[in-house]
Enzyme design. Sequence first.
Site, PDB file in Angstrom:
ATOM      1  N   TYR A 142      16.893  10.107  20.947  1.00 43.18           N
ATOM      2  CA  TYR A 142      16.235  11.412  20.844  1.00 43.18           C
ATOM      3  C   TYR A 142      17.208  12.514  20.408  1.00 43.18           C
ATOM      4  CZ  TYR A 142      12.304   9.324  23.394  1.00 43.18           C
ATOM      5  OH  TYR A 142      11.255   8.536  23.788  1.00 43.18           O
ATOM      6  N   LYS A 197      18.404  -3.726  24.797  1.00 45.26           N
ATOM      7  CA  LYS A 197      18.041  -4.764  23.828  1.00 45.26           C
ATOM      8  C   LYS A 197      19.334  -5.273  23.201  1.00 45.26           C
ATOM      9  CE  LYS A 197      14.400  -5.602  22.089  1.00 45.26           C
ATOM     10  NZ  LYS A 197      13.640  -6.875  22.212  1.00 45.26           N
ATOM     11  N   ASP A 230      12.115  -5.380  26.713  1.00 42.47           N
ATOM     12  CA  ASP A 230      10.738  -5.850  26.484  1.00 42.47           C
ATOM     13  C   ASP A 230      10.313  -6.795  27.605  1.00 42.47           C
ATOM     14  OD1 ASP A 230      12.728  -7.547  25.473  1.00 42.47           O
ATOM     15  OD2 ASP A 230      11.416  -8.434  23.970  1.00 42.47           O
ATOM     16  N   ASP A 254      11.905   6.342  28.975  1.00 46.76           N
ATOM     17  CA  ASP A 254      10.724   7.175  28.771  1.00 46.76           C
ATOM     18  C   ASP A 254       9.467   6.308  28.928  1.00 46.76           C
ATOM     19  OD1 ASP A 254       9.105   9.249  28.065  1.00 46.76           O
ATOM     20  OD2 ASP A 254       9.798   9.414  25.990  1.00 46.76           O
ATOM     21  N   ASP A 258       6.939   5.732  32.586  1.00 44.64           N
ATOM     22  CA  ASP A 258       5.509   6.067  32.557  1.00 44.64           C
ATOM     23  C   ASP A 258       4.658   4.852  32.921  1.00 44.64           C
ATOM     24  OD1 ASP A 258       5.873   8.679  32.010  1.00 44.64           O
ATOM     25  OD2 ASP A 258       4.831   8.690  30.082  1.00 44.64           O
TER      26      ASP A 258
END
Length: 372
Positions: A142, A197, A230, A254, A258
């Site tokens: 970001y 990852k 993942d 992020d 959630d």
Amino acid sequence: MTPFSLLILPGDGIGPEVMAEVRKVIGWFEQNRGLSFEVSEDLVGGAAYDKHGKPLADATMQKAQEVDAVLLGAVGGPKYDNLDFSVKPERGLLRLRKEMDLFANLRPAQCFDALADFSSLKRDVVAGLDILIVRELTSGVYFGEPRGISDDNDPENEGGRVGVNTQRYTSGEIRRVARSAFELARKRAGRVCSMEKANVMESGILWREEVQWVHDNEYPDVELSHMYADNGAMQLVRNPRQFDVIVTDNLFGDILSDAAAMLTGSLGMLPSASLGAPMANGRPKALYEPVHGSAPDIAGQGKANPIACILSFAMCLRYSFDLGAEADMLEKAVEKVLADGLRTGDLMGPEGGKPVSTAEMGDHILAALSAQ
Ligand code: NAD
């Protein structure tokens, strides 16, 4: 004893309503547990824009840097939707996070037994769930450079544009958030799972190596495991109780936080903390806030659930002031009112419950504290 200093920024919409209940809880701890708080209050978001023409006055920013902890309600609302980007209410919140350098975002996902049926998962998968996601908040994709949308001259590229963001992490950025996660694990069940990852991203390889380094050199007593993000997402919905503390980067955090939030039901129940480096007094820079927004659709009607904001204050007791016993008391009081069937509108499920207003929910929590 030196009082704990708090800056309260109620903000907009339901922010002032839910924060009024936190002030009652603060008063209860002063009267009944011999704690002393020095509380100041100021404006943030739309409320600050109305008075100062910007969503956070410089003097408020300065105060936030000086106190032990900041408690924030919520910002935003339709009245401010058409403001220029630079003065939108959210910019006030982003300025606080940036200038206080709050690099570790703590998002607990805790399932209160009385609300287990609110989860999108089966009761037996989520009952008793208590996990903590630590998300890196100030770096990663970001913020990384280069970024932007540009034209390229490739005749084979239909449309002719390229969008770029850069995932960039330094060793120092990874090590400091890893330390936060290990410290937190020591106060909990003593287990950290790091997610990245590393199979497809170099920044993921560095992440894994640096977290392992911090573990081996500084926190060998904490159990550390690594998981691809993942697979982590899959495990969170398959068997979330296997985790204690999860530490991950800004982007994966992020999304995973959630997803984890919804394991526990209503937005009105979710607290959060954002922590930075230790200050001179040894306490971390800290901002505590509910996950929800300013809920303009119910603002001013006494319908808001104050529990997310009250549980954010419980996190403040635990992480800023090392008052774990008091934080436990407050969480137990919340558990008790829920078990008694007391419900603000957002918690009213098919099985019903006793409807209460924002202020009544606060009063019942105080009564449950007094009964312990
Ligand atoms: P929201 O979280 O404000 O509301 C979403 C839904 O959940 C609404 O129906 C609302 O009534 C309900 N809800 C939220 N908190 C509740 C509570 N404590 N008790 C009962 N019901 C609750 O999100 P939104 O509607 O997308 O955004 C509204 C405004 O809030 C926007 O201006 C947005 O930019 C802002 N916002 C601020 C923050 C923040 O301050 N951290 C976060 C998200 C959104």
